[in-house]
Design a protein around this motif. Structure first.
Motif, mmCIF file in Angstrom:
data_model
loop_
_atom_site.group_PDB
_atom_site.id
_atom_site.type_symbol
_atom_site.label_atom_id
_atom_site.label_comp_id
_atom_site.label_asym_id
_atom_site.label_seq_id
_atom_site.Cartn_x
_atom_site.Cartn_y
_atom_site.Cartn_z
ATOM 1 N N LYS A 67 -100.417 66.857 27.013
ATOM 2 C CA LYS A 67 -101.166 66.157 25.968
ATOM 3 C C LYS A 67 -100.806 64.680 25.973
ATOM 4 N N THR A 68 -101.792 63.839 25.712
ATOM 5 C CA THR A 68 -101.586 62.420 25.420
ATOM 6 C C THR A 68 -102.365 62.144 24.139
ATOM 7 N N VAL A 69 -102.268 60.932 23.639
ATOM 8 C CA VAL A 69 -103.020 60.598 22.421
ATOM 9 C C VAL A 69 -104.522 60.579 22.670
ATOM 10 N N ASN A 70 -104.940 60.402 23.926
ATOM 11 C CA ASN A 70 -106.357 60.284 24.268
ATOM 12 C C ASN A 70 -106.981 61.523 24.882
ATOM 13 N N SER A 71 -106.137 62.456 25.361
ATOM 14 C CA SER A 71 -106.692 63.600 26.076
ATOM 15 C C SER A 71 -105.702 64.756 26.126
ATOM 16 N N VAL A 72 -106.206 65.891 26.567
ATOM 17 C CA VAL A 72 -105.385 67.075 26.774
ATOM 18 C C VAL A 72 -105.815 67.706 28.096
ATOM 19 N N VAL A 73 -104.859 68.268 28.817
ATOM 20 C CA VAL A 73 -105.173 69.000 30.038
ATOM 21 C C VAL A 73 -105.018 70.489 29.731
ATOM 22 N N ILE A 74 -106.102 71.199 29.878
ATOM 23 C CA ILE A 74 -106.119 72.645 29.660
ATOM 24 C C ILE A 74 -106.134 73.318 31.030
ATOM 25 N N GLY A 75 -105.171 74.197 31.247
ATOM 26 C CA GLY A 75 -105.152 74.995 32.472
ATOM 27 C C GLY A 75 -105.926 76.275 32.229
ATOM 28 N N LEU A 76 -106.828 76.583 33.108
ATOM 29 C CA LEU A 76 -107.616 77.817 33.013
ATOM 30 C C LEU A 76 -107.163 78.725 34.146
ATOM 31 N N ILE A 77 -106.678 79.903 33.793
ATOM 32 C CA ILE A 77 -106.134 80.837 34.771
ATOM 33 C C ILE A 77 -107.046 82.038 34.887
#
Length: 96
Positions: A67-77
């Motif tokens: 997570k950052t203040v501007n975005s999130v990285v979602i991992g899809l498994i």
């Protein structure tokens, strides 16, 4: 436009921001994981916000990678190799 904040939070939390959306995904061939970057419309104050995400495909699940203040990285498994799943991640983020 609402004239009040629809997110109920303790007064000590200050102004609370809620953002949400759908992000498309598509697996190809034998890939078993994808990273989906979700960019927010508005930045959060810090990265201490809460985010939850889910996949609309029963053979896939989502995890928060970073997570950052501007975005999130979602991992899809992808839990099994069969068809090539595609669809949308449903997500919501709440914080300051």
């Amino acid at each position: 436009m609402l004239t009040f904040n629809p997110v109920i939070a303790p007064a000590s939390a200050g102004t609370v921001k809620q953002q949400f959306g759908l992000s498309p995904y598509s697996f190809t061939s034998q890939r078993d994981q994808l990273d989906i970057i979700i960019k927010f419309d508005e930045s959060f104050e810090n990265d201490a916000y809460v985010v939850t995400a889910t996949s609309d495909h029963p053979a896939c699940y989502a995890v928060v990678r970073s997570k950052t203040v501007n975005s999130v990285v979602i991992g899809l498994i992808r839990t099994r190799i069969s068809d090539e799943p595609n669809g949308f991640i449903n997500w919501i983020a709440i914080g300051r």
